[in-house]
Design an enzyme around this catalytic site. Structure first.
Site, PDB file in Angstrom:
ATOM      1  N   ASN A 102       0.873  -1.172   0.000  1.00 42.72           N
ATOM      2  CA  ASN A 102       0.000   0.000   0.000  1.00 42.72           C
ATOM      3  C   ASN A 102       0.907   1.217   0.000  1.00 42.72           C
ATOM      4  O   ASN A 102       1.494   1.551   1.017  1.00 42.72           O
ATOM      5  CB  ASN A 102      -0.899  -0.036   1.253  1.00 42.72           C
ATOM      6  CG  ASN A 102      -1.716   1.232   1.406  1.00 42.72           C
ATOM      7  OD1 ASN A 102      -1.801   2.046   0.489  1.00 42.72           O
ATOM      8  ND2 ASN A 102      -2.329   1.407   2.577  1.00 42.72           N
ATOM      9  N   LYS A 128       0.112   4.239  -0.326  1.00 44.10           N
ATOM     10  CA  LYS A 128      -0.523   5.443   0.236  1.00 44.10           C
ATOM     11  C   LYS A 128      -0.265   6.630  -0.720  1.00 44.10           C
ATOM     12  O   LYS A 128      -0.177   6.418  -1.925  1.00 44.10           O
ATOM     13  CB  LYS A 128      -0.035   5.700   1.664  1.00 44.10           C
ATOM     14  CG  LYS A 128      -0.156   4.427   2.515  1.00 44.10           C
ATOM     15  CD  LYS A 128      -0.010   4.636   3.990  1.00 44.10           C
ATOM     16  CE  LYS A 128      -0.157   3.288   4.690  1.00 44.10           C
ATOM     17  NZ  LYS A 128      -0.204   3.427   6.150  1.00 44.10           N
ATOM     18  N   HIS A 160      -9.665   1.463   4.463  1.00 41.40           N
ATOM     19  CA  HIS A 160      -8.395   1.571   5.202  1.00 41.40           C
ATOM     20  C   HIS A 160      -8.609   2.478   6.415  1.00 41.40           C
ATOM     21  O   HIS A 160      -9.384   3.436   6.354  1.00 41.40           O
ATOM     22  CB  HIS A 160      -7.306   2.135   4.285  1.00 41.40           C
ATOM     23  CG  HIS A 160      -5.958   2.080   4.921  1.00 41.40           C
ATOM     24  ND1 HIS A 160      -5.532   3.037   5.811  1.00 41.40           N
ATOM     25  CD2 HIS A 160      -4.964   1.172   4.831  1.00 41.40           C
ATOM     26  CE1 HIS A 160      -4.317   2.713   6.231  1.00 41.40           C
ATOM     27  NE2 HIS A 160      -3.955   1.587   5.663  1.00 41.40           N
ATOM     28  N   GLU A 208      -6.959   4.808   7.602  1.00 43.44           N
ATOM     29  CA  GLU A 208      -6.714   6.236   7.357  1.00 43.44           C
ATOM     30  C   GLU A 208      -7.934   6.888   6.704  1.00 43.44           C
ATOM     31  O   GLU A 208      -8.234   8.057   6.941  1.00 43.44           O
ATOM     32  CB  GLU A 208      -5.440   6.414   6.510  1.00 43.44           C
ATOM     33  CG  GLU A 208      -4.187   6.189   7.352  1.00 43.44           C
ATOM     34  CD  GLU A 208      -3.003   5.611   6.617  1.00 43.44           C
ATOM     35  OE1 GLU A 208      -2.946   5.689   5.373  1.00 43.44           O
ATOM     36  OE2 GLU A 208      -2.109   5.050   7.295  1.00 43.44           O
ATOM     37  N   GLU A 249      -5.844  -4.878  10.283  1.00 44.68           N
ATOM     38  CA  GLU A 249      -4.786  -3.906  10.564  1.00 44.68           C
ATOM     39  C   GLU A 249      -5.101  -3.171  11.860  1.00 44.68           C
ATOM     40  O   GLU A 249      -5.899  -2.222  11.851  1.00 44.68           O
ATOM     41  CB  GLU A 249      -4.691  -2.883   9.429  1.00 44.68           C
ATOM     42  CG  GLU A 249      -4.348  -3.487   8.088  1.00 44.68           C
ATOM     43  CD  GLU A 249      -3.697  -2.459   7.175  1.00 44.68           C
ATOM     44  OE1 GLU A 249      -2.584  -2.723   6.714  1.00 44.68           O
ATOM     45  OE2 GLU A 249      -4.283  -1.389   6.946  1.00 44.68           O
ATOM     46  N   GLY A 266       2.202   2.204  10.685  1.00 44.64           N
ATOM     47  CA  GLY A 266       3.174   3.280  10.560  1.00 44.64           C
ATOM     48  C   GLY A 266       3.874   3.631  11.865  1.00 44.64           C
ATOM     49  O   GLY A 266       4.551   4.646  11.961  1.00 44.64           O
ATOM     50  N   SER A 308       2.976  -2.223  10.243  1.00 45.73           N
ATOM     51  CA  SER A 308       4.425  -2.305  10.450  1.00 45.73           C
ATOM     52  C   SER A 308       5.028  -3.658  10.072  1.00 45.73           C
ATOM     53  O   SER A 308       5.974  -4.119  10.717  1.00 45.73           O
ATOM     54  CB  SER A 308       4.794  -1.929  11.893  1.00 45.73           C
ATOM     55  OG  SER A 308       4.422  -0.585  12.156  1.00 45.73           O
ATOM     56  N   GLY A 316       2.639  -1.254   4.242  1.00 41.44           N
ATOM     57  CA  GLY A 316       2.705   0.162   3.899  1.00 41.44           C
ATOM     58  C   GLY A 316       4.145   0.593   3.644  1.00 41.44           C
ATOM     59  O   GLY A 316       4.719   0.324   2.594  1.00 41.44           O
TER      60      GLY A 316
END
Ligand code: PGA
Length: 247
Positions: A7, A9, A90, A92, A162, A168, A208, A229
């Protein structure tokens, strides 16, 4: 067989993305490798991935065919680029852009109906975890976010667990913890869609994942691969992660 999905992003222009794909292209694997890239890079990345194992996906998808939805992108538009996957829900998007279980469901349905495989993300926040609500949250996200999806449609779905606190942050769930939580989620899917559908449903771990922890995570019984990510932005690291999935 495992599924390793990157991903990106909001990183890389289409030229930079195509360059990264050209470095991933020769990876030898029998697993499924997907990179989910910004909308503007989809076409260039599909072109760059031609003739390789790499498949390209979007990071979101709208539920309507067309219309007054400024800033959104439809399934048909994504499909035209040659992309065959789309991340949906997701954390985010849920945190910063008001995505809810209801919109996640609508987006997933639009993807499935247009032959795009949604990678539907679920996961609890740190506060929810600390309140001991992880299972409650997952159960709600699954029951609401998959409400109108049939067992037949579930054959064309990927799920990613996730935990938001692991995204992250460099803080990964332990492999045992991730395995247990994914096992719990699979149980909820079994309740809704039957044991067979739940057993065949790929559920990835994300948060992570890196070249150091991937092998152990991927060795766990319930974990069918990873949604990666940060480490997917680096060809060397991502190739190491792909290689970690090999038995
Ligand atoms: P991360 O992101 O690997 O950088 O934690 C994972 C994700 O958000 O999908």
């Amino acid at each position: 067989m495992k599924i390793i999905a990157g991903n990106w992003k909001m990183n890389y222009t289409s030229a930079q993305g195509a360059q990264l794909i050209s470095r991933l292209k020769n990876v030898e694997t029998t697993d499924t490798v997907i990179v989910c890239v910004p909308f503007t890079s989809l076409a260039a990345c599909v072109l760059a991935a031609e003739g390789s194992k790499i498949r390209v996906g979007a990071q979101n998808i709208h539920w309507a065919e067309s219309g007054a939805f400024t800033g959104e992108v439809s399934a048909e538009m994504i499909k035209e680029t040659g992309a065959v996957y789309a991340i949906v829900g997701h954390s985010e998007r849920r945190q910063f852009f008001g995505e809810t279980d209801q919109t996640v469901l609508k987006r997933a349905l639009a993807a499935i109906k247009n032959d795009i495989i949604p990678i539907v993300c679920i996961g609890e926040t740190l506060e929810e975890r600390e309140r001991g609500e992880t299972k409650l949250v997952l159960s709600r996200q699954i029951r609401e976010g998959f409400k109108d999806i049939s067992a037949e449609m579930m054959k064309r779905v990927i799920v990613a667990y996730e935990p938001v606190w692991a995204i992250g942050t460099g803080r990964t769930a332990t492999s045992a913890d991730a395995n247990e939580t994914i096992g719990y989620a699979r149980g909820v899917f079994a309740e809704l869609f039957g044991n067979g559908a739940a057993a065949n449903l790929p559920i990835l771990y994300g948060g992570s994942v890196n070249e150091k922890n991937a092998r152990e995570l991927f060795s766990m019984k319930e974990i069918d691969g990873g949604l990666v990510g940060g480490a997917s932005l680096d060809a060397t690291k991502f190739i190491e992660i792909i290689n970690s999935a090999k038995i």
